[in-house]
Design an enzyme around this catalytic site. Sequence first.
Site, PDB file in Angstrom:
ATOM      1  N   CYS A  42      40.185  41.889  33.960  1.00  0.00           N
ATOM      2  CA  CYS A  42      39.233  40.785  34.013  1.00  0.00           C
ATOM      3  C   CYS A  42      38.350  40.783  32.760  1.00  0.00           C
ATOM      4  O   CYS A  42      38.070  41.827  32.177  1.00  0.00           O
ATOM      5  CB  CYS A  42      38.364  40.901  35.263  1.00  0.00           C
ATOM      6  N   ASP A  44      35.314  40.283  32.724  1.00  0.00           N
ATOM      7  CA  ASP A  44      33.981  40.756  33.116  1.00  0.00           C
ATOM      8  C   ASP A  44      33.459  41.835  32.156  1.00  0.00           C
ATOM      9  O   ASP A  44      34.143  42.826  31.897  1.00  0.00           O
ATOM     10  CB  ASP A  44      34.058  41.317  34.550  1.00  0.00           C
ATOM     11  N   ARG A  46      31.483  44.058  32.532  1.00  0.00           N
ATOM     12  CA  ARG A  46      31.236  45.375  33.132  1.00  0.00           C
ATOM     13  C   ARG A  46      32.509  46.190  33.302  1.00  0.00           C
ATOM     14  O   ARG A  46      32.479  47.280  33.887  1.00  0.00           O
ATOM     15  CB  ARG A  46      30.540  45.193  34.492  1.00  0.00           C
ATOM     16  N   HIS A  98      38.906  44.175  39.891  1.00  0.00           N
ATOM     17  CA  HIS A  98      37.697  44.961  40.194  1.00  0.00           C
ATOM     18  C   HIS A  98      36.958  44.389  41.400  1.00  0.00           C
ATOM     19  O   HIS A  98      36.942  43.179  41.617  1.00  0.00           O
ATOM     20  CB  HIS A  98      36.765  45.032  38.976  1.00  0.00           C
ATOM     21  N   CYS A 101      34.400  41.012  41.667  1.00  0.00           N
ATOM     22  CA  CYS A 101      34.897  39.995  40.729  1.00  0.00           C
ATOM     23  C   CYS A 101      34.393  38.605  41.118  1.00  0.00           C
ATOM     24  O   CYS A 101      34.745  38.056  42.170  1.00  0.00           O
ATOM     25  CB  CYS A 101      36.420  39.996  40.679  1.00  0.00           C
TER      26      CYS A 101
HETATM   27 CO    CO Z   1      36.184  39.745  37.450  1.00  0.00          CO
END
Ligand code: CO
Length: 211
Positions: A42, A44, A46, A98, A101
């Site tokens: 992803c 993301d 993080r 994750h 998400c």
């Molecule tokens: Co995500």
Amino acid sequence: MKKLQELLDNNARWAESVRAKDPGFFAKLASQQTPEYLWIGCSDARVPANEIVGLLPGELFVHRNVANVVLHTDLNCLSVIQYAVEVLKVKSILVTGHYGCGGVRTAMGTRQFGLIDGWLRSIRDLYHVHHGELSKLETEDARVDRMWELNVLQQVNSVAQTTIVQNAWHRGQELMIQGCIYGLSDGHWKTLGESIAGLQQIPEVNRYQPL
Ligand code: CO
């Protein structure tokens, strides 16, 4: 917000510290890359791929998009898989979703976010397919947790059903696909589901003949 200069300074310090530990590091990397892993994860912020699994630059070939979706019409993702499998000859494809998400959570909801809604459409369809099973779970948290996992398993299957991966197996190339999931709240990365390492693990209806 951090100023750009701060990032440039960080980079200079990082490059210097790497060079100090291994003077030939960048020269070696510049001449070739031989990663054994392709990471599909992803976007993301993080979920930083290399950091999570403790791999250095050069050790992980990476594709990231919102909610780690693998669509057979996505030239970007497919090109990454093709190059990784056929040119770099990676040994493993790690499809990492994750918990937490936002992309998957959005696909389960009714609120519109614009263009991204189209990107997440296949996850919304996946949610509808599993709606019966999910509705038996008692809490919304449990339903979302399960959807985060189901999305990973779906994308693993999607990778395994590409002609790129199946042709590699037809050629006898060693290639394993593994679903994984990362926990934002504890930093732990774990495998999810069985790894797929050959056509015999794919339902017959999903197999392509050799070219
Ligand atoms: Co995500």
